[in-house]
Design a protein around this motif. Structure first.
Motif, PDB file in Angstrom:
ATOM      1  N   HIS A 152      -5.716 -13.026   6.836  1.00 41.84           N
ATOM      2  CA  HIS A 152      -6.581 -11.978   7.404  1.00 41.84           C
ATOM      3  C   HIS A 152      -6.253 -10.639   6.764  1.00 41.84           C
ATOM      4  N   ARG A 153      -7.237  -9.777   6.648  1.00 45.58           N
ATOM      5  CA  ARG A 153      -6.997  -8.434   6.109  1.00 45.58           C
ATOM      6  C   ARG A 153      -6.058  -7.664   7.028  1.00 45.58           C
ATOM      7  N   PHE A 154      -5.221  -6.826   6.388  1.00 45.61           N
ATOM      8  CA  PHE A 154      -4.216  -6.084   7.152  1.00 45.61           C
ATOM      9  C   PHE A 154      -4.019  -4.720   6.516  1.00 45.61           C
ATOM     10  N   LYS A 155      -4.020  -3.688   7.325  1.00 42.61           N
ATOM     11  CA  LYS A 155      -3.768  -2.339   6.831  1.00 42.61           C
ATOM     12  C   LYS A 155      -2.281  -2.055   6.906  1.00 42.61           C
ATOM     13  N   ARG A 156      -1.700  -1.888   5.751  1.00 35.84           N
ATOM     14  CA  ARG A 156      -0.265  -1.603   5.723  1.00 35.84           C
ATOM     15  C   ARG A 156       0.004  -0.195   6.234  1.00 35.84           C
ATOM     16  N   SER A 157       1.070  -0.083   6.986  1.00 35.96           N
ATOM     17  CA  SER A 157       1.434   1.211   7.568  1.00 35.96           C
ATOM     18  C   SER A 157       2.162   2.063   6.546  1.00 35.96           C
ATOM     19  N   ASP A 158       1.945   3.364   6.653  1.00 28.80           N
ATOM     20  CA  ASP A 158       2.670   4.295   5.790  1.00 28.80           C
ATOM     21  C   ASP A 158       4.129   4.407   6.203  1.00 28.80           C
ATOM     22  N   ILE A 159       4.427   3.929   7.420  1.00 21.00           N
ATOM     23  CA  ILE A 159       5.804   3.965   7.902  1.00 21.00           C
ATOM     24  C   ILE A 159       6.551   2.794   7.292  1.00 21.00           C
ATOM     25  N   THR A 160       7.562   3.069   6.503  1.00 18.89           N
ATOM     26  CA  THR A 160       8.256   2.013   5.751  1.00 18.89           C
ATOM     27  C   THR A 160       9.211   1.206   6.609  1.00 18.89           C
ATOM     28  N   LYS A 161       9.710   1.773   7.692  1.00 19.09           N
ATOM     29  CA  LYS A 161      10.614   1.030   8.554  1.00 19.09           C
ATOM     30  C   LYS A 161      10.316   1.334  10.014  1.00 19.09           C
TER      31      LYS A 161
END
Length: 667
Positions: A388-397
């Motif tokens: 499924h499509r997923f928007k990666r977060s800008d928060i790395t951790k």
């Protein structure tokens, strides 16, 4: 949970007689001895109507007026003594402050009025500490604290009561809606409400038992001028979800003092609770004159009756414990791009509903509401596992304190076998439009994912980049085979811009060179849900999922419900599955502390009707938005009999149980 408890004659003799108070003349000593020989009063505390005993946990801290000397006090040893007049021979209990005849007190030293007070004396220092904290100063001598007996008892009980309220605040908080009362709404319109058993995901939904009309309970007596909280027995006259219309015993057909109360609330108890808790039973002032022997009346009325199970309140509390906790991380649909998911953090949990804040929202205003059993939320890593499509977060951790919600907390979907004949890209079907839940539309399978998940697009309204595709599982009750709307006389929304009306599937499939998804691949299970047309409930407005509104079931087609929001136009209606976690019994908001949205007032209805036409025209130019107003007025016609024939379907009926409602193609 076990069924409601049958009340036998001997049980009532022991549980009711020692708690009942009657303003009658003093009983003779011989009569008192005769009563005591049966042991009916042994081991119980009771008080008269005006006593200042600490048995009522939420009394006022102010001193109460002295009791009239004609009012009896039934003590633990079964003998009746009048309130003291200050003469010799009197004693004051060092634990609860009760004053009585010295000879009737417990122990050789006559320091306590009962066994329970004697046993509780060892913890008196703790109660003194509570008193000191309430007064804002440390206690000095124990004897000095004990001099103000009634106040000590009240303060200690009040402190305990406040602690209890704090423990129950999360599960039993009530949020009143100004100007709206479910009881008045139902009474004035003779409405019926969906039973709690229709909502398996709601508190007590699976363990409601046979709570019904006629069940007896103990409730506070509001028809009383006493300064203390007293109780009386009432019977359920009518049920509406969690709410019950109650009538005090003794009123017979008189409904003048009937009142509504939430059965799962903290003020409703099974018969016998007052006896075990030391609470007084006092008949309502309006009917005190009706019977001279209330004890015999209660025994006669309650013999063979039913009451709540003794562990009912415990079951309520257990059913309102939710596994999701704040700071848990989940994957949830991106409300701005339905085709993908994002990481969100649980900000709050109310009645199983989660307020999720998208992880990148710094001010925590970018949020999304859904139930913990919603198909829109998943464990971290779900999107990658099925493609499924997923928007990666800008928060790395992860932020401090945030942690991934365990996968076992999420609703499980049925396993499917995609090895044989299965859904394929390009197949046509009918689906509920996720951006306009009042419409079932012509749709296409755009992508087949793993584990039975499908990406669905609405024909004629899709964005070029597929950003408005929506993920449905193959077993979802929101997708249907070609011809479902036709056979069940539901208006099917054709593709936008399609001019060959009325819409006919056979022609459309031929024109688009498409095939229909095989009927056998769809979910045909229809549970015995128990809903009926006209039933009232509380429902989430899925276009504004933070809102829970007063609603009505207006159509039932097998497991599909048409939900109408009271006071609003029909174009706001929504198609919802009968097992949707976004439907709740009447009284759910009050029980869980969630805010209920009442029906729209008449002024709002007038503004709706005047603006709805403008909205519908405006929305015809664009598809996306919080609430589409598209409402195509198409006449429903059957498909040509030369190409298709239909099995008998159900429409606007209470269809419980499996049924054949899909089309089959002639050989």
């Amino acid at each position: 949970m076990e069924n409601t408890k049958d009340l036998a004659f001997d049980t009532f003799c022991k549980l009711l007689l020692h708690t009942f108070i009657s303003q009658t003349e003093h009983t003779s000593r011989a009569e008192r001895k005769r009563r005591d020989s049966f042991g009916m009063f042994d081991g119980y505390d009771s008080c008269s109507e005006d006593t200042s005993s600490s048995s009522s946990s939420d009394e006022s801290e102010e001193e109460v007026a002295p009791l009239p000397s004609s009012l009896p006090i039934i003590k633990n040893n079964g003998q009746v003594y009048t309130y003291p007049d200050g003469k010799s021979g009197m004693a004051t209990c060092e634990m609860c402050g009760m004053v009585g005849v010295r000879d009737a007190f417990y122990s050789k030293t006559k320091r306590f009025c009962s066994v329970s007070c004697s046993r509780s004396y060892s913890s008196n220092s703790k109660k003194a500490s509570i008193l000191a904290r309430l007064q804002g100063k440390p206690p000095t001598k124990k004897a000095k604290v004990l001099q103000k007996q009634p106040l000590v008892a009240k303060l200690a009980a009040y402190a305990q009561y406040q602690a209890t309220l704090q423990n129950q605040a999360k599960t039993k908080a009530a949020v009143p809606v100004e100007g709206f009362s479910w009881g008045n709404y139902i009474n004035s319109n003779s409405f019926t409400a969906a039973p709690v058993t229709c909502f398996k995901h709601a508190p007590m939904g699976t363990c409601w038992g046979d709570i019904s009309e006629g069940v007896r309970v103990e409730v506070p007596n509001t028809d009383c001028s006493l300064p203390t909280k007293v109780f009386w027995i009432a019977g359920i006259v009518k049920l509406a979800g969690y709410n019950a219309l109650l009538r005090y015993e003794g009123f017979e057909n008189d409904s003048s003092l009937d009142f509504w109360c939430n059965v799962c609330g903290s003020d409703i108890h099974p018969v016998g609770w007052c006896a075990t808790s030391g609470k007084p039973l006092v008949p309502p002032r309006t009917i005190q004159h009706k019977y001279t022997n209330w004890k015999a009346f209660l025994v006669k009325r309650l013999t063979g009756a039913k009451t709540l199970p003794p562990d009912f309140s415990q079951k309520v509390s257990e059913s309102m414990q939710y596994p999701f906790k704040t700071s848990m991380r989940v994957e949830v649909v991106d409300k701005t791009h339905l085709c993908r998911t994002r990481v969100a953090v649980v900000e709050s949990v109310i009645g199983g509903r989660l307020r999720l804040v998208y992880e990148e929202s710094e001010d925590k205003t970018d949020d999304f509401w859904c139930h913990m059993y919603s198909p829109l939320i998943h464990h971290i890593g779900w999107s990658r596992s099925i493609g499924h499509r997923f928007k990666r977060s800008d928060i790395t951790k992860k932020q401090d304190g945030h942690f991934d919600a365990p996968p076992h907390l999420f609703m499980k979907v049925k396993e499917v076998d995609a090895a044989g004949e299965w859904f394929k890209e390009g197949m046509k079907l009918e689906a509920i439009d996720p951006l306009n839940l009042s419409a079932i539309c012509v749709a296409t399978i755009r992508k087949v994912l793993a584990d039975g998940y499908l990406m669905i697009g609405i024909d004629g309204s899709e964005a070029a980049d597929g950003s408005d595709w929506f993920c449905y599982h193959a077993t979802s009750p929101s997708i249907f085979p070609v011809g479902f709307c036709e056979i069940n006389m539901i208006e099917l929304t054709p593709p936008r811009g399609y001019t060959k009306l009325p819409f006919k599937w056979f022609d459309y499939l031929r024109e688009t060179d498409s095939i229909a998804a095989p009927v056998k691949l769809f979910n045909k299970e229809v549970p015995n849900h128990g809903f009926h047309v006209g039933m009232k409930l509380e429902a989430v407005d899925l276009m504004e999922p933070r809102l829970v509104c007063v609603a009505t079931v207006t159509r039932i087609i097998h497991r599909l419900l048409r939900i109408h929001f009271d006071g609003w136009e029909d174009e706001y209606d929504q198609w919802v599955d009968c097992e949707s976690p976004d439907l709740y019994p009447v009284g759910w908001c009050q029980l869980t502390g969630y805010q209920l949205q009442p029906p729209a007032p008449q002024s709002s209805r007038d503004s709706q009707s005047s603006s709805s036409k403008q909205k519908k025209k405006a929305k015809s130019q664009q598809y996306k938005g919080h609430k589409k107003m598209t409402s195509l007025q198409l006449k429903e016609e059957l498909l040509d009999g030369e190409e298709y024939s239909f099995l008998q379907g159900a429409s606007d009926q209470e269809s419980n149980g499996s049924a054949s409602y899909y089309i089959k193609q002639e050989p």
